[in-house]
Design a protein around this motif. Sequence first.
Motif, mmCIF file in Angstrom:
data_model
loop_
_atom_site.group_PDB
_atom_site.id
_atom_site.type_symbol
_atom_site.label_atom_id
_atom_site.label_comp_id
_atom_site.label_asym_id
_atom_site.label_seq_id
_atom_site.Cartn_x
_atom_site.Cartn_y
_atom_site.Cartn_z
ATOM 1 N N SER A 37 0.835 -1.203 0.000
ATOM 2 C CA SER A 37 0.000 0.000 0.000
ATOM 3 C C SER A 37 0.869 1.253 0.000
ATOM 4 O O SER A 37 0.653 2.186 -0.786
ATOM 5 N N VAL A 38 1.867 1.252 0.883
ATOM 6 C CA VAL A 38 2.754 2.416 0.970
ATOM 7 C C VAL A 38 3.481 2.622 -0.354
ATOM 8 O O VAL A 38 3.561 3.740 -0.875
ATOM 9 N N PHE A 40 2.636 1.691 -3.342
ATOM 10 C CA PHE A 40 1.728 2.172 -4.398
ATOM 11 C C PHE A 40 1.517 3.683 -4.262
ATOM 12 O O PHE A 40 1.568 4.416 -5.254
ATOM 13 N N LEU A 41 1.303 4.136 -3.037
ATOM 14 C CA LEU A 41 1.064 5.571 -2.810
ATOM 15 C C LEU A 41 2.311 6.395 -3.140
ATOM 16 O O LEU A 41 2.221 7.472 -3.733
ATOM 17 N N HIS A 45 2.422 9.390 -6.028
ATOM 18 C CA HIS A 45 2.789 10.783 -5.754
ATOM 19 C C HIS A 45 4.127 11.152 -6.386
ATOM 20 O O HIS A 45 4.322 12.297 -6.799
ATOM 21 N N LEU A 70 4.980 14.779 1.458
ATOM 22 C CA LEU A 70 4.130 13.597 1.640
ATOM 23 C C LEU A 70 4.890 12.331 1.256
ATOM 24 O O LEU A 70 4.845 11.323 1.978
ATOM 25 N N THR A 73 7.201 11.445 4.003
ATOM 26 C CA THR A 73 6.486 10.799 5.111
ATOM 27 C C THR A 73 6.209 9.334 4.780
ATOM 28 O O THR A 73 6.429 8.439 5.603
ATOM 29 N N LEU A 74 5.729 9.101 3.563
ATOM 30 C CA LEU A 74 5.429 7.725 3.138
ATOM 31 C C LEU A 74 6.699 6.879 3.087
ATOM 32 O O LEU A 74 6.685 5.695 3.443
ATOM 33 N N MET A 77 7.768 4.934 6.088
ATOM 34 C CA MET A 77 6.828 3.964 6.646
ATOM 35 C C MET A 77 7.100 2.489 6.382
ATOM 36 O O MET A 77 6.870 1.657 7.256
#
Lengths: 150, 150
Positions: A37-38, A40-41, A45, A70, A73-74, A77
């Motif tokens: 998920s991380v 992919f995001l 971005h 952003l 930040t991702l 993670m």
Amino acid sequence: MKRMVSLAAILAAIALVSGGALAQFARTDDAIKYRQSVMFLIGQHFTRLGGMLKGSPAYDKGAFLKGATLVQTLAAMPWDAFLVPGSDKGSQMKDDTLKDTARFKEAAKAAESAMAGLVAASGTGDVSAIQEPFGAVGKSCKNCHTAFRK
Amino acid sequence: MKRMVSLAAILAAIALVSGGALAQFARTDDAIKYRQSVMFLIGQHFTRLGGMLKGSPAYDKGAFLKGATLVQTLAAMPWDAFLVPGSDKGSQMKDDTLKDTARFKEAAKAAESAMAGLVAASGTGDVSAIQEPFGAVGKSCKNCHTAFRK
């Protein structure tokens, strides 16, 4: 008794190696889904940032800085989720990744450091100053994927 | 010519309704995957915060505030992805969600506002002051899911 002691030792060793990553996820599948998920995001971005550097949409200092922050930040993670023992199964992770986690952690640190460089450059609002650190982030992504992704 | 004009009018109307959400995603599937990724991460971190409020792991002011701030950042991300026209198909979104986007946007705003309340309370380091705003966030999650999720 001996068996219990050695089991405890093994569990302690796993916890040490995984840096407590185990404790954060109820199931191995959650760790895989979490990092996917991380990633992919981050991809979404980072691609948007790349688009803006090419003028689509037009470069906007505030929007770019917000996007870069952003992504930073991702980018902090997912690493723990990669280190969950057994999470190489049923994922795209190369088989030998978890055999040398120091190598993985070093690559993760390099990616975070590249991201910090991009955010710093984004603060200048000078597109020509952003291109090189943007490329460095892309390179750090690729380095990890080449080393650790099937 | 008439047909072209009306097509342009329809596209403009869609862009207006979706608040430019369309432009951010190359494909409808990306929008679905994007919001599902964000929601999964929110779920993981919100569950961890809930665990900490129950003492597992032990409450730690810094870790809780960091987690709450991360959930706040994540909670600002998914709304545009829900508003992409056609993204109700092949997802868990209720069929009538995109027929009244004002209602959806209001619920999203309420969720963000609840999150801001949780972050503010987290800054106090007083667990008893965190319980109520934590519950309010949970309620705002549930409100949206009841209203818009199949």
